[in-house]
Design a protein around this motif. Structure first.
Motif, PDB file in Angstrom:
ATOM      1  N   ASN A 103       0.848  -1.201   0.000  1.00  0.00           N
ATOM      2  CA  ASN A 103       0.000   0.000   0.000  1.00  0.00           C
ATOM      3  C   ASN A 103       0.872   1.235   0.000  1.00  0.00           C
ATOM      4  OD1 ASN A 103      -2.669  -0.961  -0.082  1.00  0.00           O
ATOM      5  ND2 ASN A 103      -2.449  -1.670   2.028  1.00  0.00           N
ATOM      6  N   ASP A 104       2.059   1.094  -0.592  1.00  0.00           N
ATOM      7  CA  ASP A 104       3.063   2.157  -0.549  1.00  0.00           C
ATOM      8  C   ASP A 104       2.764   3.277  -1.542  1.00  0.00           C
ATOM      9  OD1 ASP A 104       4.192   0.398   1.214  1.00  0.00           O
ATOM     10  OD2 ASP A 104       6.002   0.029   0.037  1.00  0.00           O
ATOM     11  N   ASN A 105       3.189   4.446  -1.171  1.00  0.00           N
ATOM     12  CA  ASN A 105       3.185   5.615  -2.041  1.00  0.00           C
ATOM     13  C   ASN A 105       4.660   5.960  -2.251  1.00  0.00           C
ATOM     14  OD1 ASN A 105       2.525   7.912  -3.457  1.00  0.00           O
ATOM     15  ND2 ASN A 105       2.081   9.123  -1.641  1.00  0.00           N
ATOM     16  N   ILE A 106       5.162   5.676  -3.442  1.00  0.00           N
ATOM     17  CA  ILE A 106       6.590   5.835  -3.733  1.00  0.00           C
ATOM     18  C   ILE A 106       6.766   6.899  -4.799  1.00  0.00           C
ATOM     19  CG2 ILE A 106       8.673   4.683  -4.592  1.00  0.00           C
ATOM     20  CD1 ILE A 106       7.285   2.001  -3.711  1.00  0.00           C
ATOM     21  N   GLU A 107       7.631   7.856  -4.531  1.00  0.00           N
ATOM     22  CA  GLU A 107       7.972   8.865  -5.537  1.00  0.00           C
ATOM     23  C   GLU A 107       9.474   9.042  -5.522  1.00  0.00           C
ATOM     24  OE1 GLU A 107       5.713  12.433  -5.991  1.00  0.00           O
ATOM     25  OE2 GLU A 107       3.977  11.545  -4.969  1.00  0.00           O
ATOM     26  N   SER A 108      10.116   8.458  -6.534  1.00  0.00           N
ATOM     27  CA  SER A 108      11.558   8.612  -6.690  1.00  0.00           C
ATOM     28  C   SER A 108      11.824   9.024  -8.132  1.00  0.00           C
ATOM     29  CB  SER A 108      12.284   7.305  -6.354  1.00  0.00           C
ATOM     30  OG  SER A 108      12.038   6.326  -7.346  1.00  0.00           O
ATOM     31  N   HIS A 115       1.172   3.617  -9.948  1.00  0.00           N
ATOM     32  CA  HIS A 115       1.525   4.098 -11.282  1.00  0.00           C
ATOM     33  C   HIS A 115       0.710   5.358 -11.574  1.00  0.00           C
ATOM     34  CE1 HIS A 115       1.882   4.361 -15.613  1.00  0.00           C
ATOM     35  NE2 HIS A 115       2.919   3.545 -15.533  1.00  0.00           N
ATOM     36  N   PRO A 116       1.360   6.441 -12.008  1.00  0.00           N
ATOM     37  CA  PRO A 116       0.688   7.747 -12.102  1.00  0.00           C
ATOM     38  C   PRO A 116      -0.491   7.826 -13.073  1.00  0.00           C
ATOM     39  CG  PRO A 116       2.888   7.851 -13.058  1.00  0.00           C
ATOM     40  CD  PRO A 116       2.771   6.510 -12.394  1.00  0.00           C
ATOM     41  N   ARG A 117      -0.548   6.960 -14.080  1.00  0.00           N
ATOM     42  CA  ARG A 117      -1.645   7.056 -15.048  1.00  0.00           C
ATOM     43  C   ARG A 117      -2.593   5.862 -15.021  1.00  0.00           C
ATOM     44  NH1 ARG A 117       2.858   8.979 -16.729  1.00  0.00           N
ATOM     45  NH2 ARG A 117       3.561   7.078 -17.717  1.00  0.00           N
ATOM     46  N   MET A 118      -2.420   4.974 -14.074  1.00  0.00           N
ATOM     47  CA  MET A 118      -3.228   3.750 -14.098  1.00  0.00           C
ATOM     48  C   MET A 118      -4.722   4.012 -13.937  1.00  0.00           C
ATOM     49  SD  MET A 118      -2.301   1.858 -10.495  1.00  0.00           S
ATOM     50  CE  MET A 118      -3.629   0.678 -10.456  1.00  0.00           C
ATOM     51  N   ARG A 136      -8.144  -0.917  -3.756  1.00  0.00           N
ATOM     52  CA  ARG A 136      -8.276   0.532  -3.627  1.00  0.00           C
ATOM     53  C   ARG A 136      -6.953   1.223  -3.938  1.00  0.00           C
ATOM     54  NH1 ARG A 136     -12.202   2.364   0.753  1.00  0.00           N
ATOM     55  NH2 ARG A 136     -13.361   0.516   1.311  1.00  0.00           N
ATOM     56  N   ASN A 137      -7.072   2.466  -4.330  1.00  0.00           N
ATOM     57  CA  ASN A 137      -5.902   3.313  -4.481  1.00  0.00           C
ATOM     58  C   ASN A 137      -5.352   3.573  -3.076  1.00  0.00           C
ATOM     59  OD1 ASN A 137      -4.296   5.760  -4.533  1.00  0.00           O
ATOM     60  ND2 ASN A 137      -5.105   6.121  -6.586  1.00  0.00           N
ATOM     61  N   PRO A 138      -4.090   3.223  -2.805  1.00  0.00           N
ATOM     62  CA  PRO A 138      -3.559   3.392  -1.453  1.00  0.00           C
ATOM     63  C   PRO A 138      -3.405   4.850  -1.025  1.00  0.00           C
ATOM     64  CG  PRO A 138      -1.847   2.631  -2.931  1.00  0.00           C
ATOM     65  CD  PRO A 138      -3.126   2.616  -3.700  1.00  0.00           C
ATOM     66  N   VAL A 139      -3.427   5.771  -1.965  1.00  0.00           N
ATOM     67  CA  VAL A 139      -3.286   7.191  -1.640  1.00  0.00           C
ATOM     68  C   VAL A 139      -4.648   7.817  -1.362  1.00  0.00           C
ATOM     69  CG1 VAL A 139      -2.479   9.433  -2.475  1.00  0.00           C
ATOM     70  CG2 VAL A 139      -1.159   7.365  -2.989  1.00  0.00           C
ATOM     71  N   THR A 140      -5.596   7.586  -2.271  1.00  0.00           N
ATOM     72  CA  THR A 140      -6.921   8.225  -2.145  1.00  0.00           C
ATOM     73  C   THR A 140      -7.935   7.363  -1.402  1.00  0.00           C
ATOM     74  OG1 THR A 140      -7.759   7.282  -4.211  1.00  0.00           O
ATOM     75  CG2 THR A 140      -6.553   9.399  -4.355  1.00  0.00           C
TER      76      THR A 140
END
Length: 168
Positions: A103-108, A115-118, A136-140
């Motif tokens: 459920n990670d949110n990774i930005e490197s 994935h940004p466009r999934m 579910r989207n782990p961020v939203t």
């Protein structure tokens, strides 16, 4: 143990062989266990449209690898299967994208998860929801099944596969 979902696509013949070769290559890694494989779907290209239609599927895997290590494995498999990067979103033997990692949110610099466009891509969401309908989207925290892209009629079931049975 980490759980990840990957999207795999191909639009250079033999598309199905490239997809299944990528799934088998993932499963062959000692530190990766492919636990679920979606059916194969056919879609028209997105972005650069002057190319052949794609076949796509999604896999769920378990791994002890961290996300950057998994990305390296994905890129190595793409190279092994003859991927050449000439045109952005252009024709390819195979493309492996990490959609979700736990459920990670990774930005490197090299990796963004989810994935940004999934959420905009039916060719990703439809096979993902086949194997993980309540994801579910782990961020939203929004269910992916609620995304507008899921209603896209341009994703056609191309072939039902026997899940991980295709690995033998």
């Amino acid at each position: 143990m980490n759980r990840a979902y990957l999207s795999i696509g191909s639009n250079i013949e033999d598309r199905q062989d490239h997809l299944l070769g990528a799934v088998r290559a993932l499963h062959a890694y000692e530190s990766i266990n492919v636990v679920e494989v979606s059916s194969i779907y056919e879609t028209v290209p997105v972005g650069y449209t002057d190319q052949a239609d794609f076949l796509n599927l999604v896999v769920c895997l378990e791994t002890v690898l961290d996300a950057p290590e998994l990305l390296s494995v994905c890129q190595a498999i793409e190279n092994e299967l003859g991927r050449v990067r000439k045109v952005r979103w252009g024709p390819r033997t195979v493309d492996l994208d990490i959609l979700l990692y736990n459920n990670d949110n990774i930005e490197s610099e090299n990796l963004i998860v989810p994935h940004p466009r999934m959420s905009e891509r039916a060719f990703v969401l439809i096979p993902l929801l086949e194997i993980a309908p309540a994801i579910r989207n782990p961020v939203t925290e929004k269910f992916y099944s609620e995304e507008e892209a899921v209603r896209d009629r341009g994703v056609i079931l191309w072939k039902t596969v026997d899940g991980i049975g295709l690995l033998s």
